[in-house]
Scaffold this motif. Structure first.
Motif, mmCIF file in Angstrom:
data_model
loop_
_atom_site.group_PDB
_atom_site.id
_atom_site.type_symbol
_atom_site.label_atom_id
_atom_site.label_comp_id
_atom_site.label_asym_id
_atom_site.label_seq_id
_atom_site.Cartn_x
_atom_site.Cartn_y
_atom_site.Cartn_z
ATOM 1 N N GLY A 50 10.774 3.255 -1.154
ATOM 2 C CA GLY A 50 9.949 4.146 -1.963
ATOM 3 C C GLY A 50 8.503 4.063 -1.546
ATOM 4 O O GLY A 50 8.118 3.177 -0.769
ATOM 5 N N PRO A 51 7.667 4.935 -2.056
ATOM 6 C CA PRO A 51 6.286 4.960 -1.581
ATOM 7 C C PRO A 51 5.468 3.736 -1.952
ATOM 8 O O PRO A 51 4.488 3.426 -1.277
ATOM 9 C CB PRO A 51 5.713 6.226 -2.234
ATOM 10 N N VAL A 52 5.845 3.013 -3.028
ATOM 11 C CA VAL A 52 5.034 1.873 -3.466
ATOM 12 C C VAL A 52 5.904 0.647 -3.691
ATOM 13 O O VAL A 52 6.966 0.730 -4.331
ATOM 14 C CB VAL A 52 4.268 2.197 -4.768
ATOM 15 N N SER A 53 5.464 -0.486 -3.147
ATOM 16 C CA SER A 53 6.097 -1.779 -3.406
ATOM 17 C C SER A 53 4.994 -2.759 -3.804
ATOM 18 O O SER A 53 3.811 -2.459 -3.724
ATOM 19 C CB SER A 53 6.830 -2.304 -2.167
ATOM 20 N N ARG A 54 5.431 -3.930 -4.230
ATOM 21 C CA ARG A 54 4.486 -4.958 -4.655
ATOM 22 C C ARG A 54 4.669 -6.191 -3.784
ATOM 23 O O ARG A 54 5.799 -6.601 -3.505
ATOM 24 C CB ARG A 54 4.759 -5.324 -6.117
ATOM 25 N N GLY A 65 5.548 5.198 4.149
ATOM 26 C CA GLY A 65 6.038 6.550 4.403
ATOM 27 C C GLY A 65 4.908 7.468 4.838
ATOM 28 O O GLY A 65 3.766 7.341 4.391
ATOM 29 N N PHE A 66 5.221 8.425 5.699
ATOM 30 C CA PHE A 66 4.191 9.272 6.288
ATOM 31 C C PHE A 66 3.375 10.012 5.239
ATOM 32 O O PHE A 66 2.133 9.959 5.244
ATOM 33 C CB PHE A 66 4.831 10.277 7.251
ATOM 34 N N GLU A 67 4.030 10.721 4.329
ATOM 35 C CA GLU A 67 3.296 11.534 3.361
ATOM 36 C C GLU A 67 2.478 10.669 2.422
ATOM 37 O O GLU A 67 1.332 11.003 2.082
ATOM 38 C CB GLU A 67 4.256 12.425 2.583
ATOM 39 N N ALA A 68 3.031 9.542 1.988
ATOM 40 C CA ALA A 68 2.308 8.665 1.065
ATOM 41 C C ALA A 68 1.083 8.049 1.737
ATOM 42 O O ALA A 68 -0.006 7.991 1.149
ATOM 43 C CB ALA A 68 3.234 7.570 0.537
ATOM 44 N N VAL A 69 1.241 7.588 2.983
ATOM 45 C CA VAL A 69 0.116 6.984 3.694
ATOM 46 C C VAL A 69 -0.954 8.028 3.994
ATOM 47 O O VAL A 69 -2.157 7.783 3.829
ATOM 48 C CB VAL A 69 0.597 6.299 4.987
ATOM 49 N N THR A 317 -9.169 3.267 -7.906
ATOM 50 C CA THR A 317 -10.302 3.530 -8.796
ATOM 51 C C THR A 317 -9.882 3.793 -10.238
ATOM 52 O O THR A 317 -10.728 3.837 -11.125
ATOM 53 C CB THR A 317 -11.096 4.743 -8.295
ATOM 54 N N CYS A 318 -8.572 3.990 -10.478
ATOM 55 C CA CYS A 318 -8.087 4.305 -11.818
ATOM 56 C C CYS A 318 -6.602 3.974 -11.888
ATOM 57 O O CYS A 318 -5.981 3.659 -10.879
ATOM 58 C CB CYS A 318 -8.318 5.788 -12.145
ATOM 59 N N ASP A 319 -6.028 4.043 -13.083
ATOM 60 C CA ASP A 319 -4.586 3.922 -13.239
ATOM 61 C C ASP A 319 -3.955 5.282 -12.953
ATOM 62 O O ASP A 319 -4.407 6.307 -13.482
ATOM 63 C CB ASP A 319 -4.218 3.510 -14.667
ATOM 64 N N PHE A 320 -2.926 5.316 -12.121
ATOM 65 C CA PHE A 320 -2.259 6.591 -11.831
ATOM 66 C C PHE A 320 -0.872 6.317 -11.269
ATOM 67 O O PHE A 320 -0.570 5.189 -10.838
ATOM 68 C CB PHE A 320 -3.070 7.442 -10.846
ATOM 69 N N ALA A 321 -0.044 7.331 -11.282
ATOM 70 C CA ALA A 321 1.326 7.208 -10.791
ATOM 71 C C ALA A 321 1.404 7.662 -9.337
ATOM 72 O O ALA A 321 0.774 8.640 -8.933
ATOM 73 C CB ALA A 321 2.272 8.044 -11.635
ATOM 74 N N MET A 322 2.189 6.930 -8.556
ATOM 75 C CA MET A 322 2.518 7.339 -7.188
ATOM 76 C C MET A 322 4.015 7.175 -7.042
ATOM 77 O O MET A 322 4.534 6.059 -7.112
ATOM 78 C CB MET A 322 1.763 6.496 -6.164
ATOM 79 N N GLY A 323 4.717 8.280 -6.869
ATOM 80 C CA GLY A 323 6.169 8.223 -6.976
ATOM 81 C C GLY A 323 6.528 7.858 -8.404
ATOM 82 O O GLY A 323 6.022 8.441 -9.358
ATOM 83 N N GLU A 324 7.365 6.851 -8.560
ATOM 84 C CA GLU A 324 7.755 6.401 -9.895
ATOM 85 C C GLU A 324 7.003 5.138 -10.316
ATOM 86 O O GLU A 324 7.360 4.517 -11.318
ATOM 87 C CB GLU A 324 9.267 6.129 -9.911
ATOM 88 N N SER A 339 5.441 2.218 8.943
ATOM 89 C CA SER A 339 6.408 2.989 8.143
ATOM 90 C C SER A 339 6.142 4.481 8.251
ATOM 91 O O SER A 339 7.072 5.284 8.187
ATOM 92 C CB SER A 339 6.332 2.555 6.674
ATOM 93 N N ALA A 340 4.880 4.859 8.419
ATOM 94 C CA ALA A 340 4.530 6.269 8.584
ATOM 95 C C ALA A 340 4.880 6.766 9.976
ATOM 96 O O ALA A 340 5.445 7.856 10.151
ATOM 97 C CB ALA A 340 3.040 6.467 8.306
#
Length: 425
Positions: A50-54, A65-69, A317-324, A339-340
Motif C-alpha cells: 500500500g502507499p503508506v507503511s510504518r 509506489g510511483f503515484e504516491a511518491v 504539515t497536518c493530519d491527513f489521509a493517504m490511501g487508507e 518502489s516507484a
C-alpha cells in the motif's frame, strides 16, 4: 523484508502526539538484515503493501509506489522540506531547507548555473581528470574501482564546480565517507563533520571577500563571477542577491554542503552501479562497447534500476489521509524511489535492466532525481560526469570485468558502492 506485521492498535507519533485509531498499519523494518540483503525485493513488497507503511525500527512512515511518491514530491503543502531531508529535523527553513514560494526564489540563484547548458563548463575538466585517473590505474591491471576512479573523479569535479581547492581530494573523501557512516545512527558525529566542513568553507569565503576588497568592490554582483572571482558555485552564492539582500554565511554554507555531499558519493555510485549492471550481462557490455550511443540509455536505466539515493525524508504539515492510512502532522516520512521506479503499473518488465527502455508517463524515465521544486539541482552534472566516465572506461578498459562481489553501504536510503573489485588486464 525482515519482520512484517499488520498492526491494528493505535500508532502514536513521538513527534506530534497524534494517534491513529482503528486502521491496520503495515509495519516494516527497513534496517533489518533481510531488507538490507535484498533492497529491490523489500521496496517491491513495500509498494504492494500500500502507499503508506510504518517503520518498526524508527519513528517515521514510508511512502511507496510511483503515484504516491510523485504526489509526495510535488505536494509541498503537506510534505515539507523546511526541516531538511534527513530523519532528524535540522536547520529549519533556510537555504535548501525551504518550500515554495520562498524556495523558488532561492533556487533561481543556481538554476541556470546548474542547467544542462551550464554544466558544460566543467566537461573539459571532467574529461581531463578522468583521463589522468585512467592513466594511473591502467598499468595496475586490477584493483578497487571505487578507490581508483569512482570516488576521486566526482570528488575532483565537484570540488571544481563548487569552488573548493582541488588538491585536497583525500580530505573531501574523509568527509563524505564519515557522513555516510553517521547518516542515521550518529547525528552528533554528523554535526561534528558539518562543523569541520563549515570552518573550511569559511576560509574560502574570506579569501573571496579579500579578493573583492583588493579590487575595490564593495557590492559584488554575478558579473564578477568568472572575472574577478573564479567561476564556481561559492562565488555565485557570494555575489547574488535574493529579495534585495545577500545570502548569509549560514545560507551559503548549507547550500555548498548540500551540493558537495550530494555530488560526490551519488555520482560515483551512478558510474559504478551502471558498470556493475553492464558487466553482469556481458552482452550489454559488448553492446555498449560497440555502440557508444547506448551510454545515455545505460545511465538512465541505471538511475531507474539502481538509484543512488533510495529516498529522502519530508515532514508532514497536518493530519491527513493517504490511501487508507491517516498520517500525523509533524511526522517524518521517507519516500521510496525504488518502489516507484519498479512500479509495474508504470514500467514494463520493471525488474529487468534493459538498454532499449523508452520513457513512459509524461516522458519520465524514473524518479531518481526527485521531482517538484526540489528536483535535484545536480542532475545534469551527474549525467555529464557519468557519460564522460563511461565513454572513457569503455574505450580504455575493454577487458574490464568483475573479480568479486560489488559491495554497498548498509544504509536504508542510499545505494552507494563501498567496494568494486575489478580487473582489466
Amino acid at each position: 523484508m525482515g519482520k512484517t506485521q499488520q498492526h491494528s492498535l493505535p500508532i502514536r507519533s513521538q513527534l506530534s502526539g497524534c494517534t491513529v485509531e482503528g486502521k491496520a498499519m503495515n509495519i516494516v523494518y527497513p534496517a533489518g538484515a533481510s531488507a538490507l540483503a535484498d533492497r529491490a525485493a523489500f521496496h517491491n513488497r513495500l509498494r504492494r503493501a500500500g502507499p503508506v507503511s510504518r517503520a518498526g525500527d524508527g519513528d517515521y512512515y514510508l511512502v511507496a509506489g510511483f503515484e504516491a511518491v510523485k504526489t509526495l514530491l510535488e505536494d509541498h503543502g503537506r510534505f515539507s522540506k523546511v526541516d531538511g531531508n534527513q530523519l532528524a529535523p535540522m536547520e529549519h527553513n533556510y537555504a535548501l531547507n525551504q518550500d515554495p514560494p520562498s524556495f523558488s526564489r532561492f533556487r533561481a540563484i543556481y538554476n541556470a548555473y546548474m542547467s544542462p547548458k551550464g554544466v558544460r563548463r566543467w566537461a573539459d575538466a571532467c574529461t581531463e581528470i578522468a583521463e589522468e585517473l585512467l592513466d594511473r590505474l591502467e598499468p595496475l591491471g586490477s584493483g578497487d574501482l571505487l578507490d581508483l576512479f569512482g570516488k576521486p573523479l566526482p570528488a575532483a569535479v565537484t570540488a571544481k564546480a563548487v569552488g573548493l581547492p582541488e588538491g585536497q581530494i583525500e580530505r573531501y573523501r574523509t568527509w563524505t565517507d564519515a557522513f555516510l557512516g553517521t547518516m542515521i545512527e550518529d547525528p552528533a558525529m554528523q554535526m561534528r563533520i558539518i562543523e569541520e566542513m563549515y570552518a573550511f568553507f569559511d576560509e574560502e569565503l574570506e579569501r573571496r571577500r579579500a579578493t573583492l576588497q583588493a579590487s575595490g568592490i564593495d557590492r559584488p554582483a554575478p558579473d564578477h563571477v568568472g572575472t574577478v572571482l573564479g567561476d564556481n558555485l561559492i562565488s555565485l552564492l557570494l555575489t547574488t542577491q535574493v529579495g534585495g539582500r545577500y545570502l548569509t554565511d549560514d545560507e551559503i554554507r548549507r547550500t555548498v554542503r548540500g551540493f558537495f555531499l550530494g555530488g560526490v558519493d551519488t555520482t560515483g555510485a551512478l558510474i559504478l552501479n551502471t558498470l556493475h549492471r553492464l558487466l553482469e550481462q556481458p552482452e550489454l557490455w559488448q553492446a555498449v562497447r560497440k555502440d557508444h550511443s547506448l551510454i545515455p540509455a545505460a545511465i538512465e536505466e541505471s538511475l531507474r534500476f539502481d538509484p543512488p539515493a533510495f529516498g529522502m525524508f519530508r515532514g508532514t504539515t497536518c493530519d491527513f489521509a493517504m490511501g487508507e492510512t491517516e498520517l500525523c502532522a509533524n511526522s517524518r516520512v521517507l519516500y521510496s524511489i525504488p518502489s516507484a521506479n519498479r512500479d509495474p503499473e508504470i514500467f514494463e518488465d520493471p525488474d529487468t535492466f534493459r538498454l532499449d527502455r523508452k520513457p513512459v508517463k509524461g516522458g519520465i524515465n524514473h524518479l531518481s532525481f526527485g521531482g517538484g521544486a526540489h528536483f535535484c539541482p545536480g542532475a545534469w552534472t551527474a549525467r555529464m560526469e557519468a557519460g564522460i566516465a563511461l565513454r572513457l572506461i569503455v574505450e580504455r578498459l575493454p577487458k574490464l570485468r568483475l573479480v568479486g562481489p560489488v559491495e554497498h553501504y548498509d544504509l536504508i536510503n542510499f545505494w552507494v558502492v563501498r567496494r568494486f573489485p575489478a580487473a582489466w588486464d
